[in-house]
Design an enzyme around this catalytic site. Structure first.
Site, PDB file in Angstrom:
ATOM      1  N   LYS A  14      53.671  48.453  42.589  1.00 10.38           N
ATOM      2  CA  LYS A  14      52.573  47.488  42.738  1.00 10.38           C
ATOM      3  C   LYS A  14      52.970  46.253  43.542  1.00 10.38           C
ATOM      4  O   LYS A  14      53.083  46.307  44.758  1.00 10.38           O
ATOM      5  CB  LYS A  14      52.035  47.085  41.356  1.00 10.38           C
ATOM      6  CG  LYS A  14      51.742  48.220  40.406  1.00 10.38           C
ATOM      7  CD  LYS A  14      50.574  49.071  40.833  1.00 10.38           C
ATOM      8  CE  LYS A  14      50.236  50.113  39.793  1.00 10.38           C
ATOM      9  NZ  LYS A  14      49.146  51.000  40.190  1.00 10.38           N
ATOM     10  N   TYR A  34      51.383  54.756  30.394  1.00 17.72           N
ATOM     11  CA  TYR A  34      51.389  55.657  31.552  1.00 17.72           C
ATOM     12  C   TYR A  34      52.566  55.317  32.449  1.00 17.72           C
ATOM     13  O   TYR A  34      52.728  54.158  32.857  1.00 17.72           O
ATOM     14  CB  TYR A  34      50.075  55.511  32.327  1.00 17.72           C
ATOM     15  CG  TYR A  34      49.993  56.372  33.563  1.00 17.72           C
ATOM     16  CD1 TYR A  34      49.849  57.752  33.456  1.00 17.72           C
ATOM     17  CD2 TYR A  34      50.056  55.817  34.837  1.00 17.72           C
ATOM     18  CE1 TYR A  34      49.761  58.559  34.583  1.00 17.72           C
ATOM     19  CE2 TYR A  34      49.963  56.607  35.971  1.00 17.72           C
ATOM     20  CZ  TYR A  34      49.820  57.976  35.843  1.00 17.72           C
ATOM     21  OH  TYR A  34      49.740  58.763  36.960  1.00 17.72           O
ATOM     22  N   ASP A  54      59.140  49.828  31.863  1.00 13.31           N
ATOM     23  CA  ASP A  54      58.289  50.196  32.999  1.00 13.31           C
ATOM     24  C   ASP A  54      57.473  48.957  33.354  1.00 13.31           C
ATOM     25  O   ASP A  54      56.461  48.668  32.722  1.00 13.31           O
ATOM     26  CB  ASP A  54      57.392  51.364  32.608  1.00 13.31           C
ATOM     27  CG  ASP A  54      56.384  51.731  33.699  1.00 13.31           C
ATOM     28  OD1 ASP A  54      56.297  50.991  34.701  1.00 13.31           O
ATOM     29  OD2 ASP A  54      55.683  52.737  33.532  1.00 13.31           O
TER      30      ASP A  54
END
Length: 426
Positions: free
Chosen positions: A267, A144, A239
């Protein structure tokens, strides 16, 4: 546990918020039941609106690596807020965070701040296309990269099958430029490149995926992917929105000794505030406006409060590198304890763990990609989730999400968690 206030708030939320939530996984659709509304957190403990407490294994989906309301981070945010919540103009804090990222992460010469991991990945793809002057990208099923159109593509039945949108609103043209293959399958990667000569701008990959559970790359897989990309003049994009600064100070690049061409972050880089970033070597990053022709902008990019939170978090990790070995030890203890208990119950299961990321799969097959993750017994997971929740343990409300441990998690918390697992009736 009394959760009457959460039920009341969820009913109210559905009147004005689609599905009653601002991110789909929060709705508990995968596990059933209704979401819990929280009002406070400290360290490794969450408190809901009814005053119930839970040991947190989500850590806000990764960023709270130091625990909630960590004093140094809170102080940095409070100090920044006093000077204004936003300027829409440059601040020295942007430079400080960029310097920290470049210091900690291998191969990063320059970095551009954005507001989320989705923005970071979307921008990195655009930059890769502009730099290589090619259109197509490769992604892996189950990885994702945010909700930009290019990433909402389901894998086809074979390596050469073009992706199809799995969300209305994604155009056929976008889907045709997105090629998909299975994680840990290097043969599919080779086949896709051979069938699309000189057309692929970049391959984007979660080097350690966290959205089909925690998936470990097989030995040599990531290095082979890099070799194939460079042999075909395509950029390799890591990623590291989940893994960056979490699995090691320099993320997966440091952990596996592999440097990507572009890396995206989110994050941990914001310490709980909305921050994302993408970075790479100078020759690529200089293609970004205003130096280059690839446009990307954001009014709140480099927000001073978010920068302060990120600086404080990364500096703390840099000053206290033992956190990583401590988190790994806690995760290993949790993995060992859960494994022993589930074995004693004759359960079919696999536990994947790397550093402070972990996932439990109720299956008798090794979980190496999305297909094997999907074979897990979701009915058992649903019961497991609600059993743990009712015992004060807050797990990700999906069998396809990694657990994230934080530094505030104690031996007492781990024991309480294992005691709750022991009471689970398979």
């Amino acid at each position: 546990m009394d959760r009457a206030k959460s039920k009341e708030l969820f009913q109210k939320a559905q009147n004005h918020i689609p599905g009653g939530v601002n991110s789909p996984v929060r709705a508990f659709k995968s596990v059933g039941g209704q979401p819990i509304f929280f009002q406070k957190a400290k360290g490794a403990i969450l408190e809901d609106v009814n005053g119930n407490e839970y040991i947190d294994y989500i850590s806000s989906w990764g960023p709270m690596i130091l625990g909630h309301a960590q004093p140094q981070v809170v102080q940095a945010i409070q100090k920044a807020v006093e000077n204004s919540t936003s300027f829409g103009a440059p601040t020295s804090a942007e430079i400080d965070l960029a310097e920290l990222v470049c210091k900690m992460a291998p191969g990063i010469d320059k970095v551009r701040m954005v507001n989320s991991g989705t923005e970071a990945c979307m921008s990195a793809i655009r930059l890769a296309r502009g730099f290589t002057k090619k259109d197509k990208i490769i992604k892996f099923e189950g990885c994702y990269h945010g909700h930009a159109d290019s990433f909402l593509i389901k894998a086809g039945s074979g390596a050469s099958t073009l992706g199809i949108p799995n969300s209305p609103g994604v155009t056929k043209g976008v889907a045709e430029d997105t090629l998909t293959c299975s994680f840990n399958n290097i043969e599919q990667v080779e086949e896709i490149f051979s069938q699309n000569p000189n057309q692929i701008a970049a391959l984007i990959i979660e080097p350690v995926p966290g959205n089909m559970g925690c998936i470990i790359p097989q030995d040599g897989f990531l290095q082979k992917v890099k070799t194939i990309c460079h042999a075909n003049d395509a950029l390799l994009i890591f990623d590291e929105v989940m893994t960056g600064f979490r699995l090691a100070p320099g993320g997966v690049q440091e952990l596996f000794g592999i440097t990507a061409d572009l890396v995206t972050y989110g994050k941990v880089i914001g310490g709980g505030m909305p921050v994302g970033a993408y970075g790479g070597r100078t020759e690529i990053m200089d293609y970004v406006a205003p130096d280059g022709p690839v446009y990307q902008a954001g009014t709140l990019s480099g927000n001073p409060v978010a920068m302060a939170s990120g600086i404080s978090t990364l500096q703390f990790l840099l000053d206290n590198p033992e956190i990583y070995s401590s988190l790994n030890a806690k995760a290993l203890k949790l993995k060992k304890g859960i494994s022993e208990i589930l074995k004693s119950k004759n359960a079919d299961f696999r536990i994947n763990q790397l550093g402070s990321m972990l996932s439990v799969h109720f299956t008798n097959e090794d979980v190496l990609d999305f297909d094997s993750a999907a074979k897990g017994n979701n009915e058992i997971f649903k019961r497991f989730f609600h059993h743990m929740l009712n015992n004060g343990i807050y797990l990700p409300p999906s069998a396809f999400e990694s657990w994230f441990l934080n530094d505030a998690l104690s031996e007492i918390h781990i024991k309480k968690t294992l005691d709750a697992v022991d009471r689970f009736d398979i």
